[in-house]
Design a protein around this motif. Structure first.
Motif: not given
Length: 324
Positions: A7-15, A75-79
């Motif tokens: 969720v945090r990475l999604t917020a970062l990349y999406g933001g 984010a899913g791919r990286e994690l």
């Protein structure tokens, strides 16, 4: 923990993506507003800008949704990659711990049993010492293999002939019952000689160890299709394809007999060294028994030389010392 990180990475990349899209739309809106003010009457310009604001807001909303979906995917791919790497490291550490614990257990058991007997003879003490030395040799081999795996990530690069490195490695491998045949053609590469010699020695030793009396190991180097190739083919028992695919993993013996002289790191070291030099390893079982292993490395560009190409060396070797 991983869902929270995603969720945090999604917020970062999406933001980041949404902010970039918003800046582009804002700059476009400002340019369009100036253009409409110059070309239309005030009332018409105001009406056009109102429609333009609505369209831009819808575009920004769509861009935000796309940015969120894209951020979630990345984010899913990286994690996922990180989780697989951590799992592989955990398995490696667990296997290394188990392999180190085995000789330590032997040392402790032999010492405890022998020293607990007040009537232990000199012969029994010597036998205990021999067992301890064997276990210490196993630990030394394991630690040496682990060190090679660690250092293979940072090889030094220098121009060398792969055939020369393989020839030097072959001279360290001996067997009473298995014949080693060398067919070494020139193949210029950039790499660390010590690492490439270890790669070749591990392949030849593996072919000698898991063979049959009267068997053979054929070793060939050549340059073909812009690549340097080391090919090692050995006779021996038939190996199932599923088993062969696992042999490049650390501590994997594929159900083959354990002779106490190796920890199952030989072929994993081969793969690590090859990949560190920009190459790859292909391993396939032979229908008649044994394995065929190809190590493919980038071929170094050779400077023009007046002496011509070095001739191919064909050598056969028979030997009689155990594997290191």
């Amino acid at each position: 923990m991983i869902p929270t990180l995603r969720v945090r990475l999604t917020a970062l990349y999406g933001g980041i993506f949404a902010a970039f899209a918003a800046l582009l739309l804002l700059a476009s809106y400002w340019l369009m507003a100036r253009h409409l003010d110059r070309t239309l009457l005030p009332d018409d310009a105001a009406a056009s800008l109102a429609q333009l604001r609505l369209q831009y807001l819808l575009a920004l909303a769509g861009a935000t949704l796309v940015a969120t979906a894209l951020g979630w995917y990345v984010a899913g791919r990286e994690l996922g990659s990180m989780a697989r790497a951590l799992q592989a490291r955990e398995r490696f550490v667990a296997n290394a711990s188990h392999e180190l614990r085995s000789p330590l257990t032997v040392i402790r058991t032999e010492a405890d049993v022998t020293l607990a007997d007040p009537r232990a003879t000199t012969g029994e003490l010597r036998a205990m010492g021999e067992e301890v030395l064997v276990a210490a040799d196993q630990m030394d081999g394991l630690l040496d293999g682990l060190m090679v795996l660690a250092l293979s990530e940072r090889p030094r690069r220098e121009p060398l002939d792969l055939a020369s490195a393989v020839g030097a490695a072959a001279r360290t491998v001996f067997s009473e019952d298995v014949r080693v045949r060398l067919d070494l053609g020139p193949a210029a590469v950039h790499g660390e000689r010590r690492m490439l010699e270890r790669l070749a020695a591990n392949l030849i030793e593996n072919g000698v160890r898991y063979n049959a009396p009267g068997g053979h190991v054929a070793v060939r180097t050549c340059a073909e299709e812009g690549r340097a190739v080391l090919r090692v083919i050995n006779s021996g028992p038939v190996v199932a394809r599923g088993t062969a695919e696992r042999l490049l993993e650390p501590f994997e013996r594929g159900g083959r007999a354990r002779d106490g002289r190796g920890a199952g790191l030989g072929l994993s070291i081969v793969r690590a060294v090859a990949e560190a030099h920009g190459g790859r390893v292909a391993l396939a079982p032979r229908p008649q028994g044994g394995l065929a292993v190809d190590v493919v490395l980038p071929l170094a560009e050779r400077r023009a030389a007046s002496g011509g190409q070095r001739p191919r060396a064909t050598v056969s070797a028979d030997s009689s010392a155990p594997r290191r």
